[in-house]
Design a protein around this motif. Sequence first.
Motif, short mmCIF file in Angstrom:
data_model
loop_
_atom_site.label_atom_id
_atom_site.label_comp_id
_atom_site.label_asym_id
_atom_site.label_seq_id
_atom_site.Cartn_x
_atom_site.Cartn_y
_atom_site.Cartn_z
N LEU A 173 0.84 -1.19 0.00
CA LEU A 173 0.00 0.00 0.00
C LEU A 173 0.88 1.24 0.00
N ALA A 174 0.69 2.11 -0.99
CA ALA A 174 1.40 3.38 -1.06
C ALA A 174 0.36 4.50 -0.95
N GLU A 175 0.35 5.19 0.17
CA GLU A 175 -0.62 6.25 0.45
C GLU A 175 0.06 7.30 1.31
N ASP A 176 0.08 8.55 0.83
CA ASP A 176 0.81 9.59 1.56
C ASP A 176 0.05 10.14 2.76
N GLY A 195 5.64 6.76 -3.14
CA GLY A 195 6.04 5.80 -4.17
C GLY A 195 7.50 5.44 -4.13
N THR A 196 8.36 6.42 -3.85
CA THR A 196 9.80 6.14 -3.84
C THR A 196 10.16 5.16 -2.72
N ALA A 197 9.37 5.09 -1.68
CA ALA A 197 9.64 4.13 -0.60
C ALA A 197 9.19 2.72 -0.99
N ALA A 198 8.30 2.62 -1.97
CA ALA A 198 7.81 1.31 -2.40
C ALA A 198 8.79 0.57 -3.30
N ILE A 199 9.56 1.30 -4.08
CA ILE A 199 10.46 0.67 -5.07
C ILE A 199 11.44 -0.31 -4.43
N ILE A 215 -2.95 7.86 -6.32
CA ILE A 215 -2.34 8.37 -7.54
C ILE A 215 -1.55 9.64 -7.26
N VAL A 216 -2.15 10.56 -6.51
CA VAL A 216 -1.50 11.85 -6.26
C VAL A 216 -0.68 11.77 -4.97
N MET A 217 0.65 11.70 -5.14
CA MET A 217 1.58 11.63 -4.01
C MET A 217 2.82 12.44 -4.36
N PRO A 218 3.54 12.91 -3.33
CA PRO A 218 4.78 13.63 -3.60
C PRO A 218 5.89 12.68 -4.09
N GLU A 219 6.88 13.23 -4.72
CA GLU A 219 8.08 12.53 -5.21
C GLU A 219 7.83 11.65 -6.43
N MET A 220 6.86 10.75 -6.34
CA MET A 220 6.54 9.85 -7.45
C MET A 220 5.05 9.56 -7.38
N ASP A 221 4.32 9.86 -8.44
CA ASP A 221 2.88 9.60 -8.37
C ASP A 221 2.60 8.10 -8.53
N LEU A 241 2.10 -8.66 -11.06
CA LEU A 241 1.58 -7.84 -9.97
C LEU A 241 0.29 -7.16 -10.39
N ARG A 242 -0.75 -7.32 -9.59
CA ARG A 242 -2.01 -6.62 -9.85
C ARG A 242 -1.88 -5.19 -9.31
N VAL A 243 -2.64 -4.28 -9.90
CA VAL A 243 -2.58 -2.87 -9.50
C VAL A 243 -3.99 -2.34 -9.30
N MET A 244 -4.17 -1.61 -8.20
CA MET A 244 -5.40 -0.87 -7.96
C MET A 244 -5.03 0.53 -7.53
N PHE A 245 -5.63 1.52 -8.20
CA PHE A 245 -5.42 2.91 -7.85
C PHE A 245 -6.56 3.40 -6.97
N ILE A 246 -6.24 4.28 -6.03
CA ILE A 246 -7.26 4.99 -5.28
C ILE A 246 -7.00 6.48 -5.46
N THR A 247 -8.06 7.23 -5.74
CA THR A 247 -7.88 8.66 -5.97
C THR A 247 -9.16 9.43 -5.73
N GLY A 248 -8.99 10.68 -5.43
CA GLY A 248 -10.12 11.57 -5.26
C GLY A 248 -10.24 12.55 -6.43
#
Length: 125
Positions: free
Chosen positions: A6-9, A34-38, A53-59, A74-81
């Motif tokens: 989970l990548a969420e700022d 995102g940069t912490a997930a890599i 989707i909207v996060m600092p450093e890397m979206d 790898l499956r991907v799910m985006f969450i965004t407002g």
Amino acid sequence: MLRILLAEDDQVMREYLTRALERSGYAVTAVDRGTAAIPLLETERFDLLLTDIVMPEMDGIELAQRASEMCADLRVMFITGFAAVTLKAGRTMPQARVLSKPFHLRDLVMEVDRMFETDNVGGTY
């Protein structure tokens, strides 16, 4: 046990989502950008990348593209407002699911469960 990265700022949202997914039986590793997930994607195996989707450093879209290059299954799910970025995500990664904020935790868990239903029926996991 299926593993979710989970990548969420937003800290409150990150903790909220982590608790809900763990209660539903998933193992969750949560990061604040995102940069912490890599580095985690380079050293660990995950079944799903759930990313804002909207996060600092890397979206989240760039993160998902890089993650897909590293882990083809790898499956991907985006969450965004943001509606506009929802459209961009759909064009960039058509195989990914997009869940728009605000959403109920039950809806999130149902969508995550649905992403793995075919594997559970086939006995892959």
